[in-house]
Motif scaffolding. Structure first.
Motif, PDB file in Angstrom:
ATOM      1  N   UNK A  27       0.801  -1.225   0.000  1.00 50.56           N
ATOM      2  CA  UNK A  27       0.000   0.000   0.000  1.00 50.56           C
ATOM      3  C   UNK A  27       0.834   1.276   0.000  1.00 50.56           C
ATOM      4  N   UNK A  28       2.037   1.190   0.491  1.00 52.77           N
ATOM      5  CA  UNK A  28       2.840   2.395   0.706  1.00 52.77           C
ATOM      6  C   UNK A  28       3.049   3.188  -0.576  1.00 52.77           C
ATOM      7  N   UNK A  29       3.440   2.530  -1.635  1.00 51.01           N
ATOM      8  CA  UNK A  29       3.809   3.236  -2.868  1.00 51.01           C
ATOM      9  C   UNK A  29       2.599   3.882  -3.530  1.00 51.01           C
ATOM     10  N   UNK A  30       2.615   5.182  -3.599  1.00 47.93           N
ATOM     11  CA  UNK A  30       1.633   5.910  -4.390  1.00 47.93           C
ATOM     12  C   UNK A  30       0.290   6.146  -3.752  1.00 47.93           C
ATOM     13  N   UNK A  32       2.616   8.406   5.318  1.00 46.88           N
ATOM     14  CA  UNK A  32       3.490   7.342   4.838  1.00 46.88           C
ATOM     15  C   UNK A  32       4.647   7.106   5.805  1.00 46.88           C
ATOM     16  N   UNK A  33       5.247   8.174   6.323  1.00 50.75           N
ATOM     17  CA  UNK A  33       6.337   8.024   7.284  1.00 50.75           C
ATOM     18  C   UNK A  33       5.864   7.281   8.531  1.00 50.75           C
ATOM     19  N   UNK A  34       4.706   7.674   9.055  1.00 51.41           N
ATOM     20  CA  UNK A  34       4.170   7.001  10.242  1.00 51.41           C
ATOM     21  C   UNK A  34       3.876   5.529   9.960  1.00 51.41           C
ATOM     22  N   UNK A  35       3.340   5.282   8.783  1.00 48.99           N
ATOM     23  CA  UNK A  35       2.977   3.921   8.411  1.00 48.99           C
ATOM     24  C   UNK A  35       4.228   3.057   8.247  1.00 48.99           C
ATOM     25  N   UNK A  36       5.266   3.619   7.633  1.00 51.23           N
ATOM     26  CA  UNK A  36       6.513   2.888   7.472  1.00 51.23           C
ATOM     27  C   UNK A  36       7.136   2.543   8.822  1.00 51.23           C
TER      28      UNK A  36
END
Length: 314
Positions: free
Chosen positions: A275-278, A285-289
């Motif tokens: 899901x991260x890309x795009x 995105x940073x938090x999710x990573x």
């Protein structure tokens, strides 16, 4: 402690206390072991078939249809919820308004592979995004098997197989063979396998047993059937493609498996990485990573616990 069963939880706690007590006598240990064995035996007997937690699992209750069968569109069967094109539908009129106007209901038009007298099914010239489901709550953590009898297609002149599948939470089993599907019609947010059945070429059946397994980490299990009219090439070309008949839902508690729990966590990590890309704004995105990184580190830990795995999944 891998269960919410109070008797087993208490027996585990008592046995642990005795085991860690340097002053414990042989009699203390013997008693604690005997009580724990009894508690485990009782708990094991509570596992197995828990279909009785479902309402109307074989669609024998016709009360929502005025105690009559139907070949048109009826209210959702007793105990079941219906969603059409993302809209929850509580009545026949709502089902029609959402996009299913042909047949949606319970009748006896299934061969001897049905359980009891009736089964559920849908038909429409163009099959919308469709779901029939119900949710069980208050379950112990563990692996559950959900199954039903499902007919995936019927048309002597061509295929009507699209995405007919049984699901349990975000795990699903499609009726056909892997080669019957592609990225164009597989649900990207489900962990899928395949029943590997050939298409049915008879309007009445037979129903084939499709089952899927899922790890339950929050006490909640949603089960049902999903379908739409989208074929493997991504087209929606009508002709009733995607219709189905179904019956005889069953739910079995297989008990707790640490490997199933960990594999579920790893599957969510994989979905998250995809899901991260795009798809995410930079801050999100940073938090999710970071969350994915924490979860990945946890899968490599030597001190995982059932509670810890569940918390990380959630």
């Amino acid at each position: 402690n891998t269960t919410s069963d109070p008797t087993l939880t208490a027996a585990i706690a008592t046995a642990t206390t005795v085991y860690n007590n340097a002053q414990a006598t042989t009699e203390d240990l013997t008693t604690a072991i005997a009580n724990l064995k009894t508690a485990v035996a009782v708990y094991e007997q509570s596992k197995g078939d828990i279909t009785n937690k479902l309402v109307n699992p074989s669609f024998e209750d016709l009360s929502s249809q005025n105690n009559a069968t139907t070949t048109s569109v009826a209210n959702p069967p007793a105990g079941w919820n219906i969603i059409v094109n993302g809209t929850a539908c509580a009545t026949a009129d709502e089902i029609k308004a959402a996009g299913l106007t042909g047949w949606c209901g319970v009748n006896a038009d299934i061969d001897a592979t049905k359980d009891g007298s009736y089964g559920f099914g849908i038909w429409n010239q163009n099959i919308p995004e469709f779901e029939i489901s119900q949710t069980i709550t208050g379950l112990d953590r563990g692996t559950y098997t959900v199954s039903c009898g499902l007919m995936g297609s019927s048309n002597s002149s061509g295929s009507r197989l699209t995405t007919q599948r049984v699901f349990a939470n975000n795990n699903s089993t499609y009726f056909g063979h892997p080669t019957d599907y592609s990225a164009s019609n597989l649900a990207s947010d489900e962990i899928s396998t395949y029943g590997e059945y050939d298409e049915t070429m008879n309007d009445q059946g037979p129903l084939q047993t499709c089952s899927t397994k899922v790890y339950v980490y929050d006490g909640t299990l949603k089960v049902g059937i999903r379908t739409n009219g989208v074929s493997s090439d991504g087209s929606q070309n009508g002709g009733g493609r995607g219709w189905f008949k179904a019956d005889n839902f069953k739910v079995v508690n297989n008990g707790y498996s640490a490997s199933d729990a960990m594999n579920t966590l790893k599957s969510y990590i994989s979905i998250g990485e995809t899901l991260v890309d795009g798809y995410m704004e930079e801050k999100l995105c940073d938090n999710f990573l970071n969350l994915i990184s924490d979860a990945t580190d946890y899968t490599k830990s030597s001190t995982t616990t059932p509670e810890g795995i569940d918390k990380m999944i959630i």
